[in-house]
Write a protein that holds these residues in place. Structure first.
Motif, PDB file in Angstrom:
ATOM      1  N   TRP A 572       6.208   8.995  17.254  1.00  0.00           N
ATOM      2  CA  TRP A 572       7.166   8.579  18.265  1.00  0.00           C
ATOM      3  C   TRP A 572       8.418   9.455  18.223  1.00  0.00           C
ATOM      4  N   PHE A 573       8.990   9.699  19.399  1.00  0.00           N
ATOM      5  CA  PHE A 573      10.269  10.365  19.609  1.00  0.00           C
ATOM      6  C   PHE A 573      10.366  11.722  18.893  1.00  0.00           C
ATOM      7  N   PRO A 574       9.532  12.678  19.221  1.00  0.00           N
ATOM      8  CA  PRO A 574       9.670  14.019  18.637  1.00  0.00           C
ATOM      9  C   PRO A 574      10.987  14.648  19.080  1.00  0.00           C
ATOM     10  N   ARG A 575      11.626  15.363  18.169  1.00  0.00           N
ATOM     11  CA  ARG A 575      12.947  15.936  18.449  1.00  0.00           C
ATOM     12  C   ARG A 575      12.880  16.982  19.561  1.00  0.00           C
ATOM     13  N   SER A 576      11.803  17.691  19.654  1.00  0.00           N
ATOM     14  CA  SER A 576      11.690  18.732  20.678  1.00  0.00           C
ATOM     15  C   SER A 576      11.519  18.177  22.083  1.00  0.00           C
ATOM     16  N   GLY A 577      11.384  16.868  22.238  1.00  0.00           N
ATOM     17  CA  GLY A 577      11.238  16.254  23.558  1.00  0.00           C
ATOM     18  C   GLY A 577      12.371  15.314  23.906  1.00  0.00           C
ATOM     19  N   GLN A 578      13.523  15.472  23.270  1.00  0.00           N
ATOM     20  CA  GLN A 578      14.622  14.525  23.465  1.00  0.00           C
ATOM     21  C   GLN A 578      15.188  14.565  24.883  1.00  0.00           C
ATOM     22  N   ARG A 579      15.247  15.744  25.503  1.00  0.00           N
ATOM     23  CA  ARG A 579      15.787  15.838  26.857  1.00  0.00           C
ATOM     24  C   ARG A 579      14.920  15.042  27.842  1.00  0.00           C
ATOM     25  N   VAL A 580      13.635  15.242  27.744  1.00  0.00           N
ATOM     26  CA  VAL A 580      12.727  14.496  28.626  1.00  0.00           C
ATOM     27  C   VAL A 580      12.863  12.994  28.377  1.00  0.00           C
ATOM     28  N   GLN A 581      12.975  12.622  27.124  1.00  0.00           N
ATOM     29  CA  GLN A 581      13.102  11.207  26.792  1.00  0.00           C
ATOM     30  C   GLN A 581      14.382  10.608  27.369  1.00  0.00           C
TER      31      GLN A 581
END
Length: 601
Positions: A572-581
Motif C-alpha cells: 500500500w501507498f508506494p512513495r513513487s506514486g504519491q502524486r497520483v494518490q
C-alpha cells in the motif's frame, strides 16, 4: 276333437295377460275421473254457499335490526377495519350493509317508514337545510355483487374515484387516508383484496378489482433453506472441480505425469500467485466481489425479464407485481437492486485499491483503462436500470439527466433523439432505455469485463515486486486461491441475501402525468454530485465537460506520471506514486462533499 297342444297353450297365455292389463287400466281411469268430478262439485258448492277455501299463509320475511349496529372490529384496527367503520357511518345508507345497493329490501327493512328516500322532509325537493336531494333517476349501484364496479380495472382507479367523487353529497371530504381505507374495504367485499396487503399509491395499480391475487406468505424460511442448499451445492461443485487436477502435489517437486489437466474453473487462475499479495488486507477482495455481483445481476435480471413489461402503462405495475405477488419476487428484485448498488461501491473500492497500491503502471496501463471504462459501463447500467422502474422516483434521471445531452453544442438534439428515441420522454424512451440496458450496455460490458480479466492474467497476474526483491517469496496454488474465492462468495452471498430481506429496494408510485421534474425528484445517489454541480452554473460545462474531464484525467494519470518503482509494487501507498494518490484523494473528497451537500439540501 283333438286336444290342444302345449304349443297352442303357450300362445294363449300372453293374450289373456294383456286383456287383464287393459281391464285394470280402464277401471283405474274411471275411478280417478269420478274423484276429480266429486272434488269439483264440492268446491263449486262451497263457493255457492259463501265458503272460501283455506290457504296456508306464507311466512313474512323479517329484517334483522342488528345489521344496523356498529361493526364488530378488533381493538387494533387494520386498514380494512377502518374502511369498514367509514363505510358503516357514511356509505351504508345508500349502498347497503353488504354493498348490495339501494334495494327495496334494504330501504324498507332498515328504515321502515323512512324507507322512501324521496318522501317530503327527507331527500325530496323540500329536504332539511343540512340535507340533500336524491334525484329519482339516480341509481346507487351494488358494490359487492358479481359484475359490480365494472368501470374499474385496478385499485388505483377505484381509489381515484372514491377520493374525488365520494360521498355523493359532499365529494372530496374523505381525504386520501380514508379513501384508501374505504377502497380496501370495498375490495374486501368483492373478495379481491390480497391477504395482508395494505393499499397505497405504490401497489394499488397492481391490485385488480375483479380477481384476487395471492401474496406469498412466510417465504423467509424457504429463502434461507434455498440459500443454504445453493451455496453448499456451489461449494461442493466448485471445490470438486478445483481439486480434480491433483493440485495438492508439491509445487517445487511435482511427480512427473501425476498432475491431471486443470479443470475449467482452475484454469481461469494462474498456477500460483504470491502469498502476500493474495491476502484480504491487500486485495480487499474487490475484484472477485465485482465478478460475483455481476453474476448475481445477470441471474436476477433474467428472472425479472419474465414479468417486467417495458411500457409506460405497465412498467411500474409489473415491478410492483414482481415485488408483492410473485413468489420470491421481492427477494429477486431486492437482490438485483442491491447487487447493482454494491457493484458501484465495490468497483470504486477496487479503483481506489489499484491507485493506492500502484497497480496501474508499466504493462498494466492499458488494463487500467479497461477497468475505468468498465466502471463507466457499470454506472450507465445502474442509471438505465434505475429509469426502467418508470415511477415517480425517476423523474430527475428521465428529464434533467437526459436533458444534459441537449446542452451539447451542434449535436445535442440529435444525440438526445438517438438515446431516447424521440424529442421528449415517452413510450419510445422506455423501450430505448430497455434496449440500452439489456442488450447494448450489458453485452458490451460483459465483453469488456472478460477482456479486463484476461489482461490481468496476461499482464502477469497481481502486481508484486520481482521474485528476488520480495519480503516473502511464498506462493499459493490456484486451488487455495479458488478456495478463498469460494469462501468470499459464501460470506458475500449470505450478507447480500440477509440485507436484501431486511432492506427492501425502493419503489414509488407509478409515474402519472407529464414527465417534468418536481421539487422532490433527485438523481441516483452516484450522480448526486453532478446534480449539485448543475445548480452552480452552465449544464454543459458542469454536467458534461467536468465529469467527463474527471474520468479522462484519472485514465490519463498512469501516462502523465512516472511508473511505480518495481521494488515498491505489492504494498500500500508506494512513495513513487504519491502524486497520483493525492490527486485521487482530492477528487474523491470533492465528489463526496458535493454528494453530501446535495443530500443535505
Amino acid at each position: 276333437m283333438m286336444q290342444p297342444t302345449s304349443h297352442h297353450k303357450n300362445k294363449q297365455h300372453p293374450m289373456r295377460f294383456a286383456r287383464l292389463i287393459l281391464i285394470a287400466t280402464g277401471i283405474a281411469l274411471l275411478l280417478s275421473t269420478g274423484l276429480l268430478l266429486t272434488d269439483s262439485v264440492n268446491a263449486s258448492r262451497s263457493i255457492q254457499v259463501g265458503m272460501t277455501p283455506t290457504i296456508s299463509p306464507s311466512p313474512t320475511p323479517t329484517f334483522d335490526a342488528s345489521r344496523l349496529d356498529r361493526p364488530n372490529v378488533p381493538a387494533i384496527l387494520s386498514q380494512v377495519d377502518e374502511g369498514q367503520l367509514i363505510f358503516w357511518g357514511v356509505c351504508i345508507a345508500c349502498h347497503g350493509d353488504r354493498g348490495q345497493g339501494l334495494t327495496d329490501e334494504w330501504r324498507l327493512g332498515a328504515y321502515k317508514e323512512d324507507g322512501n328516500c324521496w318522501q317530503s322532509g327527507c331527500h325530496g325537493k323540500d329536504h332539511p337545510p343540512h340535507g340533500f336531494e336524491i334525484p329519482k333517476t339516480l341509481v346507487f349501484p351494488a358494490l359487492s355483487m358479481a359484475g359490480s364496479l365494472g368501470r374499474f380495472q385496478n385499485a388505483q382507479q377505484l381509489y381515484d374515484y372514491v377520493v374525488e367523487m365520494m360521498p355523493w353529497w359532499n365529494p372530496r371530504s374523505l381525504g386520501p387516508e380514508k379513501a384508501w381505507q374505504v377502497t380496501a374495504y370495498l375490495l374486501k367485499l368483492k373478495g379481491s383484496l390480497p391477504d395482508g396487503l395494505v393499499l397505497n399509491e405504490t401497489n394499488a395499480s397492481a391490485v385488480p378489482v375483479h380477481r384476487k391475487v395471492t401474496t406469498p406468505q412466510n417465504t423467509n424460511t424457504a429463502i434461507f433453506i434455498f440459500l443454504g442448499t445453493v451455496i453448499f451445492a456451489m461449494i461442493g461443485l466448485v471445490a470438486r472441480d478445483a481439486f480434480a487436477g491433483n493440485e495438492n502435489a508439491s509445487i517445487s517437486n511435482p511427480i512427473p505425469g501425476s498432475a491431471a489437466r486443470p479443470s475449467f474453473f482452475a484454469h481461469l487462475h494462474p498456477p500460483t500467485i504470491p502469498a502476500m499479495q493474495a491476502r484480504w488486507r491487500y486485495t480487499l477482495g474487490a475484484g472477485g466481489a465485482a465478478v460475483f455481483l455481476s453474476l448475481v445481476l445477470v441471474l436476477t435480471g433474467l428472472l425479472e425479464m419474465f414479468y417486467y413489461i417495458p411500457t409506460p402503462e405497465k412498467a411500474a405495475i409489473s415491478v410492483e407485481t414482481i415485488t408483492s405477488f410473485v413468489p420470491f419476487g421481492a427477494l429477486v428484485r431486492n437482490l438485483h437492486y442491491w447487487s447493482a448498488q454494491w457493484l458501484v461501491l465495490v468497483a470504486l473500492i477496487h479503483l481506489a485499491r489499484i491507485i493506492f497500491t500502484g497497480a496501474y503502471s508499466a504493462q498494466r496501463k492499458f488494463n487500467f483503462l479497461l477497468g475505468l471504462g468498465l466502471l463507466v459501463f457499470i454506472l450507465l447500467l445502474d442509471f438505465t436500470g434505475y429509469v426502467l422502474r418508470w415511477d415517480e422516483g425517476i423523474r430527475w434521471a428521465l428529464t434533467a439527466g437526459t436533458n444534459l445531452l441537449k446542452s451539447i453544442p451542434w449535436i445535442g438534439n440529435q444525440l438526445y433523439e438517438f438515446v431516447l428515441g424521440g424529442s421528449e420522454p415517452g413510450p419510445a424512451a422506455l423501450i430505448r432505455f430497455y434496449s440500452w440496458h439489456i442488450f447494448v450496455l450489458s453485452l458490451t460490458g460483459a465483453v469488456v469485463m472478460i477482456w479486463h480479466l484476461f489482461r490481468v492474467r496476461r499482464d502477469g497476474g497481481i502486481a508484486a515486486a520481482p521474485a528476488g526483491q520480495r519480503e516473502d517469496s511464498a506462493r499459493i496454488t490456484r486451488a487455495e486461491l479458488l478456495r478463498r474465492e469460494i469462501l468470499g462468495m459464501f460470506f458475500g452471498g449470505v450478507l447480500l441475501v440477509v440485507f436484501s430481506i431486511l432492506v427492501p429496494a425502493p419503489i414509488a408510485a407509478p409515474m402519472r402525468g407529464a414527465t417534468i421534474v418536481d421539487a422532490d425528484s433527485s438523481a441516483p445517489w452516484f450522480f448526486l454530485w453532478v446534480q449539485q454541480l448543475l445548480k452552480l452554473g452552465d449544464p454543459f460545462l458542469l454536467g458534461i465537460l467536468l465529469p467527463l474531464g474527471v474520468i479522462l484525467f484519472i485514465g490519463a494519470m498512469p501516462y502523465l506520471f512516472k511508473d511505480i518503482q518495481q521494488t515498491e509494487l505489492g504494498r500500500w501507498f508506494p512513495r513513487s506514486g504519491q502524486r497520483v494518490q493525492l490527486i485521487f484523494i482530492l477528487i474523491s473528497v470533492i465528489i463526496m462533499a458535493l454528494t453530501a451537500l446535495s443530500i443535505s439540501q
